[in-house]
Enzyme design. Sequence first.
Site, PDB file in Angstrom:
ATOM      1  CG  ASN A 217       7.153  -1.820   5.439  1.00 16.01           C
ATOM      2  OD1 ASN A 217       6.317  -1.419   4.651  1.00 16.01           O
ATOM      3  ND2 ASN A 217       7.152  -1.461   6.716  1.00 16.01           N
TER       4      ASN A 217
ATOM      5  CB  SER B 215       1.986   3.771  -2.121  1.00 15.30           C
ATOM      6  OG  SER B 215       1.105   4.848  -1.868  1.00 15.30           O
TER       7      SER B 215
ATOM      8  CE1 TYR C  94       6.088   7.128  -1.144  1.00 16.66           C
ATOM      9  CE2 TYR C  94       3.835   7.471  -1.903  1.00 16.66           C
ATOM     10  CZ  TYR C  94       4.738   6.820  -1.091  1.00 16.66           C
ATOM     11  OH  TYR C  94       4.291   5.842  -0.237  1.00 16.66           O
TER      12      TYR C  94
ATOM     13  CE  LYS D 177       6.526   3.490  -1.787  1.00 16.01           C
ATOM     14  NZ  LYS D 177       7.124   2.355  -1.078  1.00 16.01           N
TER      15      LYS D 177
ATOM     16  CB  ILE E 158      -2.016   3.305   6.696  1.00 17.08           C
ATOM     17  CG1 ILE E 158      -2.550   2.399   5.584  1.00 17.08           C
ATOM     18  CG2 ILE E 158      -1.668   2.523   7.953  1.00 17.08           C
ATOM     19  CD1 ILE E 158      -3.868   1.706   5.875  1.00 17.08           C
TER      20      ILE E 158
END
Length: 173
Positions: free
Chosen positions: A17, A69, A81, A85, A114
């Site tokens: 994580n 993600s 990013y 992912k 989230i």
Amino acid sequence: MAEANDELGGVDVLFNNAGIGEMQGFAETDPDHVDRLIDVNVKGVWNGCHAVFPIMDEQGGGSIVNTSSMAGWLPSNITTYGMTKATVLHFTESVAPELGEYGIRVNAICPELIDTQMIRTWFSDEMRDQAPMRTAFNRWGEPEEVAACVAFLASDDASYVTGRPIKVDAGYV
């Protein structure tokens, strides 16, 4: 991993994580930042899986859950990013059949919207108010809702689930 194995008498679950993000596009991302994103988001997942593999193999199985993600599914303005992912997704789907031969399940979660500290630093108040309207529930998700999905994938209830990216996105995609 070896220390955890010795101290706990095994490692049944690995939850990869750790991750870092960015709220910048390709043009604003410099090579040093790209290296850091790859080191944490991609190599961190690979290193965790590689370190736990001999332990889980020796004990006859286990469960690995990698954090990706929704940025790995959906092109957006956080290009680098998203690339890291998407790599986590592809790695998860690729390594699952191989490690399945050893009784090890490998899955990924793909959270979106989230309510975390990282997201709070990325989104202005106006963006935070508008973003949930893109979900079926018109609200931000809670970290506990992601944790419940991870707990399911780590449990025996998911004993026939491997190689799957699970979208935790309230229907966003």
